[in-house]
Design a protein around this motif. Structure first.
Motif, mmCIF file in Angstrom:
data_model
loop_
_atom_site.group_PDB
_atom_site.id
_atom_site.type_symbol
_atom_site.label_atom_id
_atom_site.label_comp_id
_atom_site.label_asym_id
_atom_site.label_seq_id
_atom_site.Cartn_x
_atom_site.Cartn_y
_atom_site.Cartn_z
ATOM 1 N N GLY A 1 36.488 43.247 44.392
ATOM 2 C CA GLY A 1 36.506 41.806 44.681
ATOM 3 C C GLY A 1 35.610 41.039 43.727
ATOM 4 O O GLY A 1 35.783 41.079 42.512
ATOM 5 N N GLU B 1 33.511 52.050 42.963
ATOM 6 C CA GLU B 1 34.090 51.156 43.978
ATOM 7 C C GLU B 1 35.533 50.830 43.620
ATOM 8 O O GLU B 1 35.856 50.532 42.470
ATOM 9 N N LEU C 1 39.026 35.168 47.383
ATOM 10 C CA LEU C 1 37.996 35.287 48.414
ATOM 11 C C LEU C 1 37.275 33.974 48.680
ATOM 12 O O LEU C 1 37.203 33.108 47.816
ATOM 13 N N TYR D 1 46.679 39.023 42.883
ATOM 14 C CA TYR D 1 45.282 39.332 42.544
ATOM 15 C C TYR D 1 44.987 39.073 41.076
ATOM 16 O O TYR D 1 43.848 38.792 40.707
ATOM 17 N N GLY E 1 41.655 51.125 35.368
ATOM 18 C CA GLY E 1 42.828 50.594 36.059
ATOM 19 C C GLY E 1 43.290 51.472 37.216
ATOM 20 O O GLY E 1 44.032 51.032 38.085
ATOM 21 N N PHE F 1 41.127 34.375 52.099
ATOM 22 C CA PHE F 1 40.505 35.191 53.149
ATOM 23 C C PHE F 1 39.062 35.495 52.782
ATOM 24 O O PHE F 1 38.637 35.276 51.642
ATOM 25 N N LEU G 1 39.361 39.119 38.592
ATOM 26 C CA LEU G 1 38.280 39.661 39.421
ATOM 27 C C LEU G 1 37.339 40.547 38.604
ATOM 28 O O LEU G 1 36.140 40.596 38.876
ATOM 29 N N LEU H 1 47.417 48.023 49.164
ATOM 30 C CA LEU H 1 48.333 48.928 48.448
ATOM 31 C C LEU H 1 49.710 48.915 49.116
ATOM 32 O O LEU H 1 49.822 48.749 50.323
#
Ligand code: SAH
Length: 346
Positions: free
Chosen positions: A87, A83, A42, A36, A132, A48, A117, A154
């Motif tokens: 993403g 949130e 994305l 990530y 974080g 995905f 991101l 996770l």
């Protein structure tokens, strides 16, 4: 002097060479931090696609769900939208627009570890505040928390049944690459199971749900968790890798593939209840979106843009149809003791 190869596979191989086999959770955490941190996974060009990237309707209905709760809670001041793993920031942007129309303008806090991101999120939601982890989130206001396809990323621990009993599964490194191997025997009284049976747990996920639930109980608010997973805890291996929109071997090329596991919603709900928070669901995503009025929203969007009517209906179908995302994905709501029960779960 040769430049050391600091790629993830190399780092993991050296760690295993010096320390011995490592827990699956350590392998997954290291692989995903790199995965990530180094790309935007994305969309069509990535690995995905997620519900908010399929259609604006998803984020809008999440925003309406939150605004409805807030209104029925008596429109408290100083609300905070949180949130987890936002993403590209698409869900947040769509949800915030829907909330604003309902008169709710919360402060925005994002929990995101990926610098790549975070930059994408800042383009869509410039006034967000980034953290974080969940510890630094505000402590003085009710929280409206959203997590879509966050918990699946996770780390999970795996236990595997062998002829001699249950063992923690570890990851070794051989000439053939990374391989899962049975580690120490688990003395816990787990029922005997067929050799090879795997049980997964996600201590990281439970820790986050407990921490957020303590905040909800103390500060008020609600959380919506949407992800793929199962309603009941059970046995079975769900660790998977996705690359270029196809399933791949999760043990190979750590750091280059998205590693996820199905979310154990029963375990999350139990962790939340244990902190005194109320729980609704889990309910299949398709049923929840239908109850929230996705058909009416699709019809309104299509009448405003008739040339996009087919595309809008295809997106709606993808989100709700049971053999697409409608059934595998579930929605789970957590809400503060004195808050009203949320919509869409009856
Ligand atoms: N919610 C978005 C993105 C899902 S992908 C959507 O639905 O489109 C998972 C997201 O969680 C990414 O933003 C990723 O960077 C973030 N993430 C993964 N592990 C994390 C961790 N340990 N802490 C914080 N964010 C994490």
């Amino acid at each position: 002097m040769p430049v050391p190869d600091l790629s993830v596979p190399n780092r993991l191989a050296r760690l295993i060479a010096s320390n011995g086999p490592i827990p699956v959770s350590a392998f997954m955490a290291e692989a995903n931090a790199h995965y990530y941190g180094s790309r935007d996974p994305l969309g069509a060009a990535g690995d995905f696609t997620t519900a908010p990237e399929i259609s604006q309707m998803f984020g809008e209905l999440v925003g309406l769900w939150l605004a409805d709760l807030w209104m029925r809670a008596g429109q408290p001041e100083g609300m905070v939208y949180v949130e987890l793993g936002p993403g590209r920031g698409t869900l947040a942007a769509d949800a915030l627009r829907a909330m604003r129309r309902a008169g709710l303008v919360p402060a925005v806090h994002f929990v995101e570890t990926s610098p790549k991101l975070r930059a994408a999120q800042a383009e869509r939601v410039p006034d967000a505040i980034w953290h974080g982890d969940v510890a630094p989130l505000p402590t003085d206001a009710p929280l409206l928390i959203v997590a879509n396809e966050f918990f699946d990323a996770l780390p999970v621990r795996q236990l595997v049944a062998t002829k001699r009993g249950w063992h923690e599964r570890l990851v070794a490194h051989t000439e053939a690459g990374f391989v899962p191997v049975p580690g120490p025997l688990i003395p816990a009284p787990l029922a005997p199971a067929e050799t090879g049976t795997v049980v997964e747990t996600s201590p990281a996920s439970l820790g986050i749900v407990r921490a957020l639930s303590q905040r909800l109980a103390a500060q008020g608010g609600a959380a919506l968790i949407v992800d793929y997973g199962h309603v009941r805890s059970g046995t079975g291996e769900t660790l998977q890798a996705v690359s270029g929109h196809a399933f791949a071997d999760p043990w190979q090329e750590p750091g280059s593939r998205d590693l996820t596991a199905h979310v154990d919603f029963e375990a999350l709900a139990r962790a939340a209840s244990g902190e005194g928070v109320q729980v609704s669901g889990p309910r299949a995503q398709g049923e929840w979106l239908n109850a929230m009025g996705i058909e009416q929203r699709a019809a309104a969007l299509a009448s405003a843009a008739p040339e996009r009517a087919d595309e809008i209906d295809a997106a709606r179908a993808r989100l709700v149809t049971p053999d697409q995302m409608g059934n595998l994905f579930k929605a789970l709501a957590l809400f503060a003791p004195r808050w009203p029960a949320p919509e869409g779960f009856a």
